[in-house]
Design a protein around this motif. Structure first.
Motif, PDB file in Angstrom:
ATOM      1  N   UNK A 106       8.166  -1.996 108.103  1.00 61.69           N
ATOM      2  CA  UNK A 106       8.883  -0.811 108.604  1.00 61.69           C
ATOM      3  C   UNK A 106      10.361  -1.132 108.820  1.00 61.69           C
ATOM      4  N   UNK A 107      10.670  -2.289 109.402  1.00 62.84           N
ATOM      5  CA  UNK A 107      12.057  -2.672 109.664  1.00 62.84           C
ATOM      6  C   UNK A 107      12.843  -2.857 108.368  1.00 62.84           C
ATOM      7  N   UNK A 108      12.198  -3.411 107.356  1.00 62.29           N
ATOM      8  CA  UNK A 108      12.862  -3.592 106.064  1.00 62.29           C
ATOM      9  C   UNK A 108      13.163  -2.246 105.405  1.00 62.29           C
ATOM     10  N   UNK A 109      12.245  -1.319 105.563  1.00 62.70           N
ATOM     11  CA  UNK A 109      12.476   0.024 105.037  1.00 62.70           C
ATOM     12  C   UNK A 109      13.677   0.671 105.742  1.00 62.70           C
ATOM     13  N   UNK A 110      13.783   0.459 107.061  1.00 60.00           N
ATOM     14  CA  UNK A 110      14.932   0.991 107.802  1.00 60.00           C
ATOM     15  C   UNK A 110      16.234   0.370 107.312  1.00 60.00           C
TER      16      UNK A 110
ATOM     17  N   UNK B 218      16.851  -0.718 104.278  1.00 59.83           N
ATOM     18  CA  UNK B 218      17.150  -0.148 102.966  1.00 59.83           C
ATOM     19  C   UNK B 218      17.778   1.234 103.079  1.00 59.83           C
ATOM     20  N   UNK B 219      17.464   1.953 104.143  1.00 58.76           N
ATOM     21  CA  UNK B 219      17.958   3.322 104.321  1.00 58.76           C
ATOM     22  C   UNK B 219      19.162   3.403 105.254  1.00 58.76           C
TER      23      UNK B 219
ATOM     24  N   UNK C   7      27.077   0.254 108.948  1.00 59.97           N
ATOM     25  CA  UNK C   7      26.940  -1.156 109.314  1.00 59.97           C
ATOM     26  C   UNK C   7      26.175  -1.328 110.614  1.00 59.97           C
ATOM     27  N   UNK C   8      26.392  -0.468 111.593  1.00 56.02           N
ATOM     28  CA  UNK C   8      25.679  -0.599 112.867  1.00 56.02           C
ATOM     29  C   UNK C   8      24.173  -0.492 112.668  1.00 56.02           C
ATOM     30  N   UNK C   9      23.747   0.463 111.851  1.00 60.16           N
ATOM     31  CA  UNK C   9      22.311   0.624 111.597  1.00 60.16           C
ATOM     32  C   UNK C   9      21.755  -0.569 110.854  1.00 60.16           C
ATOM     33  N   UNK C  10      22.505  -1.096 109.884  1.00 61.50           N
ATOM     34  CA  UNK C  10      22.039  -2.248 109.122  1.00 61.50           C
ATOM     35  C   UNK C  10      21.958  -3.491 110.003  1.00 61.50           C
TER      36      UNK C  10
ATOM     37  N   UNK D  22      15.818  -4.650  99.864  1.00 60.72           N
ATOM     38  CA  UNK D  22      15.071  -4.372 101.094  1.00 60.72           C
ATOM     39  C   UNK D  22      13.856  -3.476 100.829  1.00 60.72           C
ATOM     40  N   UNK D  23      13.948  -2.561  99.873  1.00 62.43           N
ATOM     41  CA  UNK D  23      12.774  -1.777  99.497  1.00 62.43           C
ATOM     42  C   UNK D  23      11.666  -2.697  98.967  1.00 62.43           C
ATOM     43  N   UNK D  24      12.038  -3.625  98.079  1.00 60.50           N
ATOM     44  CA  UNK D  24      11.053  -4.549  97.517  1.00 60.50           C
ATOM     45  C   UNK D  24      10.464  -5.455  98.597  1.00 60.50           C
TER      46      UNK D  24
END
Length: 396
Positions: free
Chosen positions: A93-97, A99-100, A104-107, A172-174
């Motif tokens: 779930x965190x990796x999906x977040x 990718x989306x 920069x703050x969200x990443x 990150x999707x992969x």
């Protein structure tokens, strides 16, 4: 049933080739997630600005340290198999977040959570130490650590290749899909051994402080390995910035390919484990630290001009770090067998706090003084790790 009897039962029925294979894959697959961002730094800088090169890798390493501190001790009280499954599903779930991420703050926040949950890798290592017979513990820990270390190194290669062709979000999707696969591997390969001494979370955490106070060998091992890991991260956090600029002008894929060289260094882990089983940990820790010092000398002398020098430095730094790590792990896991998860927490929390500081120091040194600044930071840190090791009493 005593703790020894409980471990004997698990040794006889739980540490099958399938379980060893599963732990090796999980260790490598989980830890890889905190390193995917490093070959992507130039792409992230292009989209989010120069601060991305500092905050994204630092956030993932800090998160990993927090996960080791807050989650790994639970393995001494709860089922490590269940913890691994839960963490890998959360990791997806965190990796999906990530990718989306729209900014920069969200990443950076997603990177912090990825680091926390990627500490599932550090559930796998004490799990292997728990399942392994005493006479071959170093070798068995070395085998699982080969998976973990290979995951660290190949993560950069895979990330660089995917990022160069499909963009950083595709990485990150992969990785999210791979995390779901890891949860399935854990469910089908790992034994669900019951814990013999369940403890409340508060008691677990307070006992970590007691272990630090009462075990000087744990303090020395953590400090020496932390300093070496700080130098390692000062190098890897800035390598992409070096090779993607003149005179090399490599793409993200080229930066990631240096991870392939480091796989050769990861292959020394089982050899280090065998040597440690036979001769004790101290000589291997000293040798490993010396290799890391030598690596930075090579990188300082020729790394800014020659890809051959960079490749040799990668090989030396990975051989040295991996050899010393297996020896230090084997030493500390023997101190208090019933507290291997908490001992692992101490060792790797120190390592990854130092690693985050090393990544920060390396990035700052690169901005202020270029590659020579990075090498200067690396030599200072690695030399300090060497001194901590070489000045130990010979009976340790």
């Amino acid at each position: 049933m005593s703790g020894t009897e409980g471990r004997a039962g698990v040794d006889a029925h739980g540490f099958t080739p399938k379980a060893r294979f599963g732990l090796t894959l999980i260790a490598g697959g989980a830890v890889a997630n905190i390193y995917y961002n490093q070959p992507l730094l130039a792409l992230l800088v292009t989209e989010f600005g120069e601060r991305a090169a500092l905050w994204v890798p630092t956030a993932s390493l800090v998160g990993y340290g927090l996960g080791i501190l807050g989650l790994v001790p639970l393995g001494d009280s709860l089922s490590r198999r269940s913890l691994i499954i839960g963490q890998t599903l959360g990791l997806a779930v965190a990796l999906l977040a990530a990718a989306l991420s729209p900014n920069l703050a969200a990443l950076a926040l997603a990177s912090l959570v990825i680091g926390i949950l990627a500490s599932a890798a550090q559930q796998a290592v004490p799990f292997a130490a728990e399942l392994a017979p005493d006479a071959s513990r170093g070798r068995m820990v070395g085998q699982v650590m080969t998976g973990l270390l290979t995951g660290i190194l190949l993560a950069r290669t895979a990330s660089g290749l995917v990022g160069a062709h499909y963009g950083w979000r595709a990485v990150f999707f992969a990785a999210s899909a791979v995390a779901v696969l890891m949860a399935g591997i854990a469910a089908t390969t790992l034994p669900g051994a019951a814990q013999t001494r369940p403890l409340r979370y508060r008691a677990l955490m307070l006992s970590i402080l007691y272990l630090v106070r009462s075990q000087p060998a744990l303090r020395r091992s953590s400090l020496s390995q932390g300093l070496l890991f700080a130098s390692f991260n000062a190098f890897w956090a800035t390598l992409a910035l070096l090779v993607e600029a003149p005179p090399f002008n490599l793409a993200a894929a080229g930066a990631g390919m240096f991870g392939v060289i480091g796989v050769a260094g990861a292959c020394v882990a089982p050899l280090s484990g065998r040597f440690t089983d036979r001769r004790g940990p101290r000589p291997m820790v000293v040798i490993g630290a010396l290799f890391v010092v030598a690596a930075f000398a090579v990188l300082w002398a020729g790394g800014a001009r020659s890809l051959v020098a960079v490749g040799l430095g990668v090989l030396l730094i990975d051989i040295g770090l991996n050899a010393s790590l297996i020896a230090n792990q084997t030493r500390v896991y023997a101190l208090v067998p019933s507290a291997r998860g908490r001992i692992n927490t101490v060792l790797f929390t120190v390592m990854f706090v130092f690693g985050a500081l090393g990544a920060f120091a390396g990035s700052q040194a690169f901005l202020l003084a270029g590659w020579s600044g990075v090498c200067g930071v690396g030599i200072i840190l690695a030399s300090a790790g060497f001194l901590v090791s070489v000045l130990e009493r010979k009976d340790t």
